[in-house]
Scaffold this active site. Structure first.
Site, PDB file in Angstrom:
ATOM      1  N   SER A  75       0.826  -1.208   0.000  1.00 31.90           N
ATOM      2  CA  SER A  75       0.000   0.000   0.000  1.00 31.90           C
ATOM      3  C   SER A  75       0.860   1.257   0.000  1.00 31.90           C
ATOM      4  CB  SER A  75      -0.887   0.032   1.245  1.00 31.90           C
ATOM      5  OG  SER A  75      -1.751  -1.070   1.259  1.00 31.90           O
TER       6      SER A  75
HETATM    7  N1  SAH Z   1      -0.262  -4.848   4.245  1.00 29.28           N
HETATM    8  C1  SAH Z   1       0.329  -5.347   3.027  1.00 29.28           C
HETATM    9  C2  SAH Z   1      -0.611  -5.146   1.892  1.00 29.28           C
HETATM   10  C3  SAH Z   1      -0.594  -6.325   1.000  1.00 29.28           C
HETATM   11  S1  SAH Z   1      -1.922  -6.393  -0.189  1.00 29.28           S
HETATM   12  C4  SAH Z   1       1.682  -4.732   2.807  1.00 29.28           C
HETATM   13  O1  SAH Z   1       2.028  -3.810   3.555  1.00 29.28           O
HETATM   14  O2  SAH Z   1       2.435  -5.157   1.937  1.00 29.28           O
HETATM   15  C5  SAH Z   1      -3.098  -7.423   0.643  1.00 29.28           C
HETATM   16  C6  SAH Z   1      -2.632  -8.789   1.043  1.00 29.28           C
HETATM   17  O3  SAH Z   1      -3.771  -9.480   1.552  1.00 29.28           O
HETATM   18  C7  SAH Z   1      -2.079  -9.638  -0.099  1.00 29.28           C
HETATM   19  O4  SAH Z   1      -0.814 -10.100   0.251  1.00 29.28           O
HETATM   20  C8  SAH Z   1      -3.085 -10.789  -0.210  1.00 29.28           C
HETATM   21  O5  SAH Z   1      -2.501 -12.012  -0.583  1.00 29.28           O
HETATM   22  C9  SAH Z   1      -3.637 -10.843   1.196  1.00 29.28           C
HETATM   23  N2  SAH Z   1      -4.942 -11.505   1.318  1.00 29.28           N
HETATM   24  C10 SAH Z   1      -6.027 -11.405   0.508  1.00 29.28           C
HETATM   25  N3  SAH Z   1      -7.031 -12.177   0.959  1.00 29.28           N
HETATM   26  C11 SAH Z   1      -6.564 -12.780   2.103  1.00 29.28           C
HETATM   27  C12 SAH Z   1      -7.125 -13.702   3.024  1.00 29.28           C
HETATM   28  N4  SAH Z   1      -8.364 -14.189   2.913  1.00 29.28           N
HETATM   29  N5  SAH Z   1      -6.351 -14.117   4.057  1.00 29.28           N
HETATM   30  C13 SAH Z   1      -5.089 -13.658   4.218  1.00 29.28           C
HETATM   31  N6  SAH Z   1      -4.505 -12.782   3.380  1.00 29.28           N
HETATM   32  C14 SAH Z   1      -5.234 -12.353   2.331  1.00 29.28           C
END
Ligand code: SAH
Length: 226
Positions: A75
């Site tokens: 993000s």
């Molecule tokens: N906070 C992260 C943002 C990553 S984007 C950062 O700072 O890099 C969102 C993330 O949520 C992705 O890695 C995706 O794989 C994960 N995600 C999506 N659905 C999910 C679920 N049901 N359980 C766990 N992770 C999930």
């Protein structure tokens, strides 16, 4: 404490990953309305560039989201700062994050809350994040490879649950894992697919929703990818 295998020059960064670049990012965050000095201080210090592939590291402090592989994104700094502010204003002891991704948001939170759990569904991201967090000494962050829609039942209840992927409805297991006055912070899509950062306050059996700003996140998906 940082581990000895992390070269100090990499940790500190040079040029576009230097302390000066981090300071400029934080000045911009303050201009964008981030007020909490603890959030600004942590983001000024922590090496966001280490959470990206080397080829993208020079863009780490730009005002943008960046790809981390597997169709996922780190993000933009403002989003991380805003969500961190929302989490810590609850003065939480126990925090659950859904969507570890690169681990950068996890790192920032780990410097500000005493107990932290974080769940990721893509094994490659989960492992890489674990490695970086250990190298950076964020040992209290407990990571799990799982579908975060089920939360982390054994560690519940939580004071705050933060989702970093967009839900189309509030996952019932997560609501159930909030403490009596717990708060859930999540991007939530409306009927037209527009996403809103949403704060859900639990009061016993009541859940009060408050819509905050318009945002853009990758979707919350089901299942685990090994
Ligand atoms: N906070 C992260 C943002 C990553 S984007 C950062 O700072 O890099 C969102 C993330 O949520 C992705 O890695 C995706 O794989 C994960 N995600 C999506 N659905 C999910 C679920 N049901 N359980 C766990 N992770 C999930």
């Amino acid at each position: 404490m940082h581990s000895p295998d992390l070269r100090p020059d990499l940790l500190q960064g040079v040029g576009m990953t230097s302390q000066r670049t981090r300071d400029r990012m934080v000045a911009r965050l303050a201009d964008q309305g981030i007020r909490d000095p603890r959030v600004l201080e942590v983001m000024a210090r922590e090496p966001r560039h280490l959470f990206l592939d080397e080829a993208l590291a020079h863009r780490a402090y730009e005002d943008t989201a960046l790809p981390i592989g597997h169709g996922q994104t780190l993000s933009q700094p403002w989003m991380v700062a805003r969500m961190t502010e929302l989490v810590i204003q609850e003065r939480p002891a126990r925090v659950l994050e859904i969507g570890t991704g690169s681990g950068y948001q996890t790192l920032v939170l780990s410097r500000l809350v005493s107990e932290l759990w974080s769940v990721e569904r893509i094994n490659a991201l989960h492992r890489r994040a674990g490695q970086r967090l250990r190298q950076l000494g964020a040992h209290q962050a407990r990571l799990r490879l799982a579908d975060g829609g089920h939360g982390w039942p054994e560690a519940a209840p939580f004071d705050v649950i933060l989702l970093t992927a967009c839900a189309s409805e509030l996952p019932a297991p997560l609501l159930a894992q909030l403490g009596e006055e717990g708060v859930l912070i999540t991007p939530l899509a409306d009927a037209r697919g527009r996403q809103w950062l949403t704060r859900v306050q639990r009061q016993g059996s009541q859940f009060e929703q408050q819509r905050l700003e318009s945002v853009r996140f990758v979707p919350l998906l089901e299942g685990v990818i090994r």
